[in-house]
Scaffold this motif. Structure first.
Motif, PDB file in Angstrom:
ATOM      1  N   LEU A  14       0.856  -1.184   0.000  1.00  0.00           N
ATOM      2  CA  LEU A  14       0.000   0.000   0.000  1.00  0.00           C
ATOM      3  C   LEU A  14       0.898   1.241   0.000  1.00  0.00           C
ATOM      4  O   LEU A  14       1.922   1.244   0.681  1.00  0.00           O
ATOM      5  N   PRO A  15       0.552   2.314  -0.680  1.00  0.00           N
ATOM      6  CA  PRO A  15      -0.650   2.418  -1.518  1.00  0.00           C
ATOM      7  C   PRO A  15      -0.422   2.026  -2.975  1.00  0.00           C
ATOM      8  O   PRO A  15      -1.349   2.114  -3.772  1.00  0.00           O
ATOM      9  N   SER A  16       0.788   1.574  -3.316  1.00  0.00           N
ATOM     10  CA  SER A  16       1.132   1.398  -4.737  1.00  0.00           C
ATOM     11  C   SER A  16       0.353   0.275  -5.413  1.00  0.00           C
ATOM     12  O   SER A  16       0.094   0.330  -6.612  1.00  0.00           O
ATOM     13  N   GLY A  17      -0.012  -0.771  -4.667  1.00  0.00           N
ATOM     14  CA  GLY A  17      -0.653  -1.919  -5.279  1.00  0.00           C
ATOM     15  C   GLY A  17       0.349  -2.856  -5.933  1.00  0.00           C
ATOM     16  O   GLY A  17      -0.035  -3.820  -6.604  1.00  0.00           O
ATOM     17  N   GLU A  18       1.633  -2.582  -5.729  1.00  0.00           N
ATOM     18  CA  GLU A  18       2.664  -3.487  -6.271  1.00  0.00           C
ATOM     19  C   GLU A  18       2.666  -4.795  -5.485  1.00  0.00           C
ATOM     20  O   GLU A  18       2.541  -4.787  -4.247  1.00  0.00           O
ATOM     21  N   ILE A  19       2.851  -5.888  -6.181  1.00  0.00           N
ATOM     22  CA  ILE A  19       2.931  -7.190  -5.504  1.00  0.00           C
ATOM     23  C   ILE A  19       4.203  -7.243  -4.657  1.00  0.00           C
ATOM     24  O   ILE A  19       5.280  -6.861  -5.118  1.00  0.00           O
ATOM     25  N   SER A  20       4.044  -7.665  -3.401  1.00  0.00           N
ATOM     26  CA  SER A  20       5.222  -7.747  -2.536  1.00  0.00           C
ATOM     27  C   SER A  20       5.611  -9.197  -2.252  1.00  0.00           C
ATOM     28  O   SER A  20       6.672  -9.457  -1.686  1.00  0.00           O
ATOM     29  N   GLY A  21       4.754 -10.139  -2.631  1.00  0.00           N
ATOM     30  CA  GLY A  21       5.099 -11.547  -2.442  1.00  0.00           C
ATOM     31  C   GLY A  21       3.864 -12.428  -2.551  1.00  0.00           C
ATOM     32  O   GLY A  21       2.758 -11.942  -2.820  1.00  0.00           O
ATOM     33  N   TYR A  22       4.096 -13.716  -2.357  1.00  0.00           N
ATOM     34  CA  TYR A  22       3.001 -14.691  -2.364  1.00  0.00           C
ATOM     35  C   TYR A  22       3.176 -15.618  -1.177  1.00  0.00           C
ATOM     36  O   TYR A  22       4.288 -16.100  -0.907  1.00  0.00           O
TER      37      TYR A  22
END
Ligand code: C2E
Ligand code: MG
Ligand code: MG
Ligand code: MG
Length: 288
Positions: A50-58
């Motif tokens: 947040l707030p970018s919406g970039e994936i940080s992992g799974y």
């Protein structure tokens, strides 16, 4: 069972208990066979900043395809395996499988693996993790381990030593299900967590319950002060997303942006979902 056999009288409660015990035994036997028959699989649920919406992992979440019962959820068989003494080999499989699969992902995102408290207490864990990384070729920076507070309350000194050794390898450690355990604040002070995952029960209530919002805000503030990012678990609704973002959480996970699945959630889709209405504006207010 023994009692009714002695007296020769049929006993309702005993026979019911028999059934439960038999079923449990069967399930444990099936569990032991499951590794050989390759009946476990890992599903992956996306985590986004947040707030970018970039994936940080799974996050890797284990599933058991039982030959007759269908999918058995981890909430049923993990506790069973922990009690029956079968968790460590299963946990080793999960760890290695997650490393091998993540090493083949087309992206370079980290994979988060849940670690049973019993496996944390295993003196061979650090070696197991090291070989999983070496054998798979996954860089340690791409592995994180999720632990609940229950993992560290038993033998704190040993647990701390294990976590430090893992961190020294370059692995990140997340505190899972924060807020629903024991001495949370003390644990945060003494253990080197890289991330806090706020339990989904807080997020579930934030639209109706001001207290839940207050707790969310406090935990997010605590994370800021301690310089530990806070991820909110179980975000299902756009309205929950906007509150969680407004209150200062660093990341989210939840059905809104992706359910656990064999296929990895797409970055574009996650970004789009996270900018859904009601959208989050710079001053933090939600626009309906
Ligand atoms: P957890 O680590 O806190 O994982 C989050 C759980 O919440 C997962 O359930 C996930 O599917 C579910 N979830 C995620 N987003 C949402 C949402 O928006 N709404 C709702 N209602 N649920 C959501 P799952 O996969 O059934 O796993 C349950 C628990 O079982 C996990 O909680 C973890 O404690 C344990 N577990 C799962 N996989 C593993 C594993 O590989 N090893 C170990 N030791 N434990 C595992
Ligand atoms: Mg977890
Ligand atoms: Mg959790
Ligand atoms: Mg949980």
């Amino acid at each position: 069972r023994a009692k009714s056999a002695h007296s020769g009288e049929p006993c309702f409660y005993d026979s019911q208990m028999d059934d439960a015990i038999r079923e449990r035994r069967e399930l444990i036997a099936d569990l032991r066979a499951a590794l050989d028959t390759e009946s476990f699989e890992l599903h992956y649920q996306v985590q986004a900043a947040l707030p970018s919406g970039e994936i940080s992992g799974y996050e890797a979440l284990v599933r058991w395809r039982h030959p007759t019962r269908g999918m058995v959820p981890p909430s049923e068989f993990i506790p069973l395996a922990e009690k029956s003494g079968d968790i460590v080999p299963i946990s080793i499989w999960i760890l290695r499988q997650a490393c091998f699969e993540a090493a083949l992902w087309p992206n370079r995102h980290p994979v988060a693996v849940n670690l049973s408290p019993i496996h944390l207490a295993d003196p061979r864990l650090v070696d197991t993790v090291r070989s999983a990384l070496e054998d798979s070729g996954l860089p340690p920076e791409r592995l994180s381990l999720e632990l609940t507070e229950s993992a560290i309350i038993h033998d704190r000194r040993f647990a701390l030593g294990q976590l430090k050794a893992l961190k020294a390898m370059g692995i990140a450690i997340a505190l899972d299900d924060f807020g629903v355990g024991y001495s949370s604040l003390d644990v945060l002070r003494s253990f080197p967590f890289d991330r806090i995952k706020l339990d989904s029960s807080f997020v579930a209530e934030i639209e109706r319950d001001d207290q839940a919002v207050a707790i969310l805000r406090s935990v997010a503030g605590l994370g800021l002060t301690l310089n530990i990012p806070v991820l909110a678990e179980g975000v299902e609704q756009p309205a929950q997303l906007s509150i969680v973002a407004r209150e200062g959480c660093s990341a989210i996970q939840g059905y809104l942006i992706g359910k656990p699945s064999r296929t990895l959630a797409e970055p574009d889709r996650v970004r789009r979902t996270m900018s859904l209405k009601p959208c989050v504006v710079d001053d933090g207010a939600a626009v309906a």
